[in-house]
Design a protein around this motif. Structure first.
Motif, PDB file in Angstrom:
ATOM      1  N   GLY A   1     -12.613  12.493 -30.547  1.00 41.71           N
ATOM      2  CA  GLY A   1     -11.709  11.392 -30.861  1.00 41.71           C
ATOM      3  C   GLY A   1     -11.019  11.582 -32.194  1.00 41.71           C
ATOM      4  N   PRO A   2     -10.291  10.572 -32.635  1.00 44.52           N
ATOM      5  CA  PRO A   2      -9.477  10.690 -33.851  1.00 44.52           C
ATOM      6  C   PRO A   2     -10.311  10.768 -35.125  1.00 44.52           C
ATOM      7  CG  PRO A   2      -9.432   8.437 -33.021  1.00 44.52           C
ATOM      8  CD  PRO A   2     -10.180   9.242 -32.011  1.00 44.52           C
ATOM      9  N   ASP A   3      -9.886  11.620 -36.064  1.00 44.80           N
ATOM     10  CA  ASP A   3     -10.518  11.671 -37.377  1.00 44.80           C
ATOM     11  C   ASP A   3      -9.688  10.822 -38.333  1.00 44.80           C
ATOM     12  OD1 ASP A   3     -11.366  12.342 -40.021  1.00 44.80           O
ATOM     13  OD2 ASP A   3     -12.420  14.049 -39.143  1.00 44.80           O
ATOM     14  N   PRO A   4     -10.197   9.653 -38.723  1.00 42.10           N
ATOM     15  CA  PRO A   4      -9.417   8.714 -39.538  1.00 42.10           C
ATOM     16  C   PRO A   4      -9.389   9.032 -41.024  1.00 42.10           C
ATOM     17  CG  PRO A   4     -11.577   7.805 -39.135  1.00 42.10           C
ATOM     18  CD  PRO A   4     -11.527   9.134 -38.399  1.00 42.10           C
ATOM     19  N   LEU A   5     -10.231   9.984 -41.460  1.00 46.22           N
ATOM     20  CA  LEU A   5     -10.384  10.210 -42.895  1.00 46.22           C
ATOM     21  C   LEU A   5      -9.583  11.392 -43.411  1.00 46.22           C
ATOM     22  CD1 LEU A   5     -14.149   9.277 -43.289  1.00 46.22           C
ATOM     23  CD2 LEU A   5     -12.117   7.815 -43.347  1.00 46.22           C
ATOM     24  N   PHE A   6      -8.791  11.973 -42.546  1.00 47.16           N
ATOM     25  CA  PHE A   6      -7.710  12.883 -42.943  1.00 47.16           C
ATOM     26  C   PHE A   6      -6.582  12.548 -41.984  1.00 47.16           C
ATOM     27  CE2 PHE A   6      -5.633  17.225 -42.732  1.00 47.16           C
ATOM     28  CZ  PHE A   6      -4.976  17.081 -43.937  1.00 47.16           C
TER      29      PHE A   6
ATOM     30  N   CYS B   1     -14.749  -0.064 -38.253  1.00 46.81           N
ATOM     31  CA  CYS B   1     -14.885   1.388 -38.282  1.00 46.81           C
ATOM     32  C   CYS B   1     -13.501   2.010 -38.102  1.00 46.81           C
ATOM     33  CB  CYS B   1     -15.815   1.838 -37.158  1.00 46.81           C
ATOM     34  SG  CYS B   1     -15.824   3.625 -36.910  1.00 46.81           S
ATOM     35  N   PRO B   2     -13.047   2.818 -39.079  1.00 46.51           N
ATOM     36  CA  PRO B   2     -11.705   3.402 -38.960  1.00 46.51           C
ATOM     37  C   PRO B   2     -11.514   4.237 -37.690  1.00 46.51           C
ATOM     38  CG  PRO B   2     -12.582   3.763 -41.157  1.00 46.51           C
ATOM     39  CD  PRO B   2     -13.697   3.190 -40.339  1.00 46.51           C
ATOM     40  N   ARG B   3     -12.551   4.964 -37.283  1.00 47.51           N
ATOM     41  CA  ARG B   3     -12.449   5.783 -36.065  1.00 47.51           C
ATOM     42  C   ARG B   3     -12.227   4.889 -34.836  1.00 47.51           C
ATOM     43  NH1 ARG B   3     -13.872  10.733 -35.763  1.00 47.51           N
ATOM     44  NH2 ARG B   3     -15.311  10.555 -37.491  1.00 47.51           N
ATOM     45  N   LYS B   4     -13.004   3.803 -34.770  1.00 49.15           N
ATOM     46  CA  LYS B   4     -12.871   2.849 -33.656  1.00 49.15           C
ATOM     47  C   LYS B   4     -11.478   2.219 -33.666  1.00 49.15           C
ATOM     48  CE  LYS B   4     -14.557   0.063 -30.403  1.00 49.15           C
ATOM     49  NZ  LYS B   4     -14.722   0.527 -29.030  1.00 49.15           N
ATOM     50  N   ILE B   5     -10.995   1.873 -34.854  1.00 51.05           N
ATOM     51  CA  ILE B   5      -9.638   1.305 -34.985  1.00 51.05           C
ATOM     52  C   ILE B   5      -8.623   2.251 -34.345  1.00 51.05           C
ATOM     53  CG2 ILE B   5      -7.773   0.776 -36.638  1.00 51.05           C
ATOM     54  CD1 ILE B   5      -9.636  -1.402 -37.115  1.00 51.05           C
ATOM     55  N   LEU B   6      -8.717   3.547 -34.688  1.00 48.54           N
ATOM     56  CA  LEU B   6      -7.748   4.509 -34.162  1.00 48.54           C
ATOM     57  C   LEU B   6      -7.869   4.698 -32.649  1.00 48.54           C
ATOM     58  CD1 LEU B   6      -7.490   7.270 -36.921  1.00 48.54           C
ATOM     59  CD2 LEU B   6      -6.018   5.292 -36.518  1.00 48.54           C
TER      60      LEU B   6
END
Length: 194
Positions: A131-136, A158-163
């Protein structure tokens, strides 16, 4: 007028597994990780900020930078992202976590090359977590309203869940898997150094 693109180094974590501040760790030519990432981002963004907790203002390695204090009641990196969006609502954000030592100018250029400003965010697929990596990632100026809706209506922080819940530009196999690696423990730190 085009929205500015600001850099945001997420350095407000408590580094509990590492046992010391991950932003102060040295991987590159004697530079701590905050200084290194600040220099990497400098030629790509209009301005770079360091996201910190309120207890970090006096930390030696954070002196001399433009900082944004985590101002939300959220216990995830989303606190730093939303706090930056609150402070500069006119900007889009190129976000990088301080515990990613393999980020380089090449990696930043690769992310900018695939940027789609029409969607809330552009990111690479995480080879480790899937899944998406939200921290880069690049979080666009217009993403805030959609993020807020998920935080308020569904309590998603959770930023990953958001994406995964937003329509984002997710790039598969666009970057070396190592670049997206987070270093969280003293053992991992020693592995990188060796």
């Amino acid at each position: 007028m085009k929205n500015p693109l600001y850099g945001l180094i997420l350095a407000g974590g408590k580094s509990t597994r590492m046992g010391r501040d991950k932003g102060a760790l040295i991987y590159h030519d004697g530079k701590d990780q905050v200084r290194y990432l600040h220099q990497v981002l400098a030629s790509f963004v209009d301005q770079t900020f360091v996201s910190i907790r309120s207890t970090q203002f006096s930390d030696a390695h954070l002196q001399g930078y433009d900082v944004i204090e985590d101002a939300r009641n959220i216990t995830s990196p989303l606190n730093g992202i939303l706090s930056a969006m609150d402070k500069f609502p006119e900007a889009s954000w190129l976000v990088v976590a301080v515990d990613m030592p393999y980020i380089s100018e090449t990696a930043v250029q690769a992310l900018l090359n695939v940027r789609d400003p029409e969607v809330p965010a552009t990111c690479f697929s995480s080879p480790v977590k899937g899944g998406p990596d939200p921290l880069f990632a690049i979080w666009e100026v217009h993403a805030k309203a959609e993020i807020e809706a998920l935080v308020i209506k569904q309590s998603v922080t959770c930023p990953r869940k958001i994406l995964t819940l937003l329509e984002v530009h997710l790039v598969e196999n666009g970057i070396n898997a190592k670049v997206l690696r987070n270093i969280n423990t003293p053992q991992e730190y020693q592995e990188v150094l060796s």
